[in-house]
Design an enzyme around this catalytic site. Structure first.
Site, PDB file in Angstrom:
ATOM      1  N   ASP A 133      25.517  11.659   2.467  1.00  0.00           N
ATOM      2  CA  ASP A 133      26.179  12.052   3.706  1.00  0.00           C
ATOM      3  C   ASP A 133      27.415  11.201   3.976  1.00  0.00           C
ATOM      4  O   ASP A 133      28.473  11.708   4.347  1.00  0.00           O
ATOM      5  CB  ASP A 133      25.196  11.959   4.877  1.00  0.00           C
ATOM      6  CG  ASP A 133      24.380  10.675   4.858  1.00  0.00           C
ATOM      7  OD1 ASP A 133      24.674   9.787   4.030  1.00  0.00           O
ATOM      8  OD2 ASP A 133      23.442  10.556   5.663  1.00  0.00           O
TER       9      ASP A 133
ATOM     10  N   ASP B 169      17.436  18.034   8.783  1.00  0.00           N
ATOM     11  CA  ASP B 169      16.307  17.509   8.024  1.00  0.00           C
ATOM     12  C   ASP B 169      15.011  18.157   8.498  1.00  0.00           C
ATOM     13  O   ASP B 169      14.969  18.825   9.544  1.00  0.00           O
ATOM     14  CB  ASP B 169      16.226  15.991   8.171  1.00  0.00           C
ATOM     15  CG  ASP B 169      17.247  15.292   7.286  1.00  0.00           C
ATOM     16  OD1 ASP B 169      17.859  15.963   6.436  1.00  0.00           O
ATOM     17  OD2 ASP B 169      17.448  14.071   7.456  1.00  0.00           O
TER      18      ASP B 169
ATOM     19  N   ASP C  15      12.013  20.837  -2.186  1.00  0.00           N
ATOM     20  CA  ASP C  15      11.893  20.041  -3.406  1.00  0.00           C
ATOM     21  C   ASP C  15      10.487  19.475  -3.581  1.00  0.00           C
ATOM     22  O   ASP C  15      10.299  18.523  -4.354  1.00  0.00           O
ATOM     23  CB  ASP C  15      12.903  18.879  -3.374  1.00  0.00           C
ATOM     24  CG  ASP C  15      14.140  19.194  -4.202  1.00  0.00           C
ATOM     25  OD1 ASP C  15      14.240  20.318  -4.710  1.00  0.00           O
ATOM     26  OD2 ASP C  15      15.010  18.307  -4.333  1.00  0.00           O
TER      27      ASP C  15
ATOM     28  N   ASP D 115      12.356  17.169   9.927  1.00  0.00           N
ATOM     29  CA  ASP D 115      11.730  16.803  11.199  1.00  0.00           C
ATOM     30  C   ASP D 115      12.629  17.072  12.396  1.00  0.00           C
ATOM     31  O   ASP D 115      12.288  16.682  13.517  1.00  0.00           O
ATOM     32  CB  ASP D 115      11.339  15.325  11.184  1.00  0.00           C
ATOM     33  CG  ASP D 115      12.537  14.414  10.974  1.00  0.00           C
ATOM     34  OD1 ASP D 115      13.351  14.732  10.087  1.00  0.00           O
ATOM     35  OD2 ASP D 115      12.655  13.398  11.682  1.00  0.00           O
TER      36      ASP D 115
END
Length: 698
Positions: free
Chosen positions: A427, A333, A274, A335
């Protein structure tokens, strides 16, 4: 046998009176001792005077040396304070505060400063009251135990008063009659909430001890492991990595998922980008293309209309027709770096457990020792995973999805309505809806996925704001669905009272109200009391329990207490924003990453993968190193900021502590002490109080 004579003052003949001692032991017949003569005493006196003179000179030099060091220390302290003051002045003038953050925000400026203005009002009020109490002391208002002693009243001429005495008398009357009762009531309410929340935390800790004692942990069925290892039965798995302008970490996460130990024909990796920065998009595309050439099944997807933040991104990734071929979806994610055996240790838990919808792994942190902030975050998150998630997973089969490092059954996602964009905690939203439909969750504490902690307070504060405002938005939206859901009353009670109210609303409410507002106010309104066990013993015990999962953090227990007190401002503000739908409740800021998961980790992953390819190891490795160094050099250096809300709260607590310290040192007693024949309510009816009121009434 005779011993030689002992000389008192050295060699030479001495005149003195001999003393003969007869010993019963046959080996020692007698000993002759000579007493010192007058000349010996004279010599000794001269020697002592010389020694004293020498010692006096040495002492003088030692004192001069210490004075020199003290002067140097004072000079360094003065210079440090001067430089600190100059830095603060420079930052204030240059506007480096949190009130003019350069990060784009959807929050109304009036809403953003409203909470700060409330803290400032309390601060100025506390400063005014502190000055008022000090002035009252110097005017002769002394309150001593055990009986009320108004020294000024009985020493001053009757009927004589000045403006200050009248004002202070009115303040005491207002304080006793009007301010103390509501403040005491609010304090009692917060104490009850504090006790309930502490009991909940204690129960969770006992559950964790029981799990360790009994060695309870989720174990996949044996035939599921056999299917993977011997029969080669591997279900189809979709891996998604949503990211947005995270150029510091995209390489390591892509490399990690491309090295997952799973048949390449049974896995597809989606890079859901994104990013709105063209340079970042180009870098991620190049990285995806590189791994495609090395044989990985990986695709790059970029949305033109970027609505819904992360939820919209994940929803877009699930909308492709080929997703129907896959049974599970793993989410990481940008990281996060899963170990190569991540899927082999999580997917088997779904085998023959058709009601299991989610398998969640634990986070571990590559930069937990980077600074004090990351160490304290590690304490909180370790307790969250080790205690909260594990206990809820074992005994209730429900917990909040952490948004990453988890594997979902795609059927559970679809039946629960998929990803919704209505809150900033997508989530938790999907986890609640799935649980209401009867899906069970499994938490695996011994499967870890490496990630990063925010290393700056600015990034951490924005992350915590999102994490604490989102649940309140979700609670407002999900409460009717929870009440109507066809689940047991115990599950409804657990979700409404424990999961939402107690841990998401009550915890930040009493943390801020009790310890940051009520406690300072009781220093100035001492008729409202807080027991010592509320202020000291229970918080210390709870902090001790929080640090138990990370024993190496025990030296940081005092900074941890201060850190939690500071963060209560942000958490309370976020909770109020989410509960009442204020502007900041819908603000989403991507947590800044530093790329601490090191060049060495990425290079080792590349080397492992490229060894499996023919003739491509060196060029790709050099290219990866170049990309890493280029990304590290391109990071912009950020200025430190002054956080006004936290500083205002710190000065408020400092003012209250000054009032308490003065009282403890005898400068000021903590207000009116009741006569031994009267209670607090009877104080207003005592003869001394009536005398005070009749003398100073306007």
């Amino acid at each position: 046998m005779a011993l030689p004579s002992f000389n008192w003052w050295g060699k030479g003949s001495h005149k003195g009176t001999p003393v003969v001692v007869t010993m019963e032991n046959p080996n020692w017949s007698m000993v002759e001792l000579e007493a010192p003569s007058e000349s010996d005493f004279q010599t000794s006196t001269v020697t002592q005077e010389k020694a004293r003179g020498k010692n006096a000179k040495q002492l003088t030099w030692v004192l001069l040396l210490k004075a020199h060091r003290a002067a140097g220390c004072l000079t360094s302290v003065a210079s440090t304070l001067f430089s600190l003051g100059s830095t603060i002045r420079r930052r204030v003038i240059s506007g480096q505060t949190d009130n003019n953050d350069s990060t784009p925000s959807t929050e109304n400026k009036t809403v953003k400063t409203r909470f700060y203005n409330c803290i400032k009002a309390f601060l100025w009020l506390s400063l005014l009251l502190l000055g008022f109490e000090i002035a009252a002391y110097f005017k002769g208002w002394h309150f001593g135990a055990p009986k009320l002693q108004l020294q000024y009243i009985f020493t001053a001429p009757f009927g004589v008063r000045d403006l200050f005495d009248g004002l202070y008398t009115r303040w005491v009357l207002i304080r006793v009659g009007y301010l103390a009762p509501p403040l005491q009531f609010l304090a009692n309410v917060c104490i009850i909430l504090f006790i309930v929340q502490s009991l909940d935390r204690l129960v969770l800790c006992l559950g964790c001890f029981w799990i360790r004692f009994k060695k309870i942990k989720p174990i996949p069925k044996q035939d599921a492991i056999v299917d993977l290892e011997e029969n080669g039965f591997f279900p189809m798995v979709l891996v998604q990595i949503p990211m947005c302008n995270e150029k510091e970490v995209y390489q390591q996460s892509i490399a990690a998922v491309c090295n997952l130990d799973w048949p390449k024909s049974k896995i597809l990796i989606q890079i859901l980008d994104d990013s709105d920065e063209p340079t970042t998009q180009l870098l991620i595309k190049e990285e995806v293309h590189k791994w495609q050439q090395e044989g990985a099944r990986i695709v790059y997807r970029h949305r033109v209309i970027r609505d819904g933040y992360k939820a919209g991104n994940l929803k877009s990734g699930m909308s492709y027709s080929y997703v129907k071929e896959y049974e599970f979806v793993a989410i990481f994610d940008a990281d996060f770096q899963p170990a190569p055996d991540f899927l082999k240790r999580t997917i088997p838990h779904f085998k023959d457990n058709e009601d299991v919808g989610l398998v969640q792994a634990r986070w571990s942190f590559v930069n937990k020792d980077e600074n004090l902030l990351t160490r304290l975050q590690n304490v909180n998150l370790s307790f969250h995973f080790e205690v909260e998630q594990q206990v809820n997973g074992v005994f209730i089969n429900f917990f909040g999805f952490n948004g990453t490092a988890g594997v979902w059954r795609i059927k559970a996602l679809e039946e629960s309505g998929g990803w919704l964009e209505r809150t900033t905690v997508e989530d938790m939203d999907i986890a609640v809806r799935a649980h209401l439909l009867g899906w069970k969750f499994v938490f695996i504490n011994d499967v870890e996925c490496q990630c990063e902690l925010p290393e700056s307070y600015e990034a951490y504060r924005k992350q915590q704001h999102r994490w604490h405002s989102g649940p309140m938005q979700l609670f407002r939206l999900c409460l009717p669905d929870i009440i109507r859901a066809k689940i047991s009353m115990w599950k409804k009670f657990n979700m409404i009272f424990l999961f939402f109210l107690l841990r998401k609303l009550i915890l930040p409410f009493y943390s801020f109200t009790l310890f940051c507002i009520i406690l300072p106010m009781t220093m100035f309104i001492p008729e409202a009391e807080l027991p010592a066990w509320v202020v000291c013993y229970i918080p210390a015990t709870m902090s001790f329990l929080n640090i138990l999962p990370t024993p190496k953090s025990f030296p940081f227990i005092v900074p941890y207490l201060l850190f939690e007190n500071t963060m209560s401002v942000t958490k309370f503000n976020a909770m109020i924003s989410g509960l009442f739908q204020l502007g900041s409740a819908y603000e989403w800021v991507v947590t800044k990453k530093s790329g601490r998961s090191s060049e060495g980790d990425l290079v080792s992953l590349v080397e492992k993968e490229t060894k499996q390819q023919r003739g491509e190891s060196e060029p790709n490795l050099d290219e990866t190193k170049t990309d890493i160094l280029r990304e590290q050099k391109s990071r912009q250096k950020k200025h430190n900021r002054m956080y006004t809300k936290e500083l205002a709260l710190a000065f408020l607590l400092l003012t209250a502590s000054a009032r308490s310290l003065l009282s403890a040192q005898g400068g000021l007693e903590l207000g009116w002490l009741p006569n031994e024949n009267f209670g607090r309510r009877g104080l207003a009816e005592s003869s001394v109080h009536r005398l005070l009121y009749s003398r100073f009434r306007f």
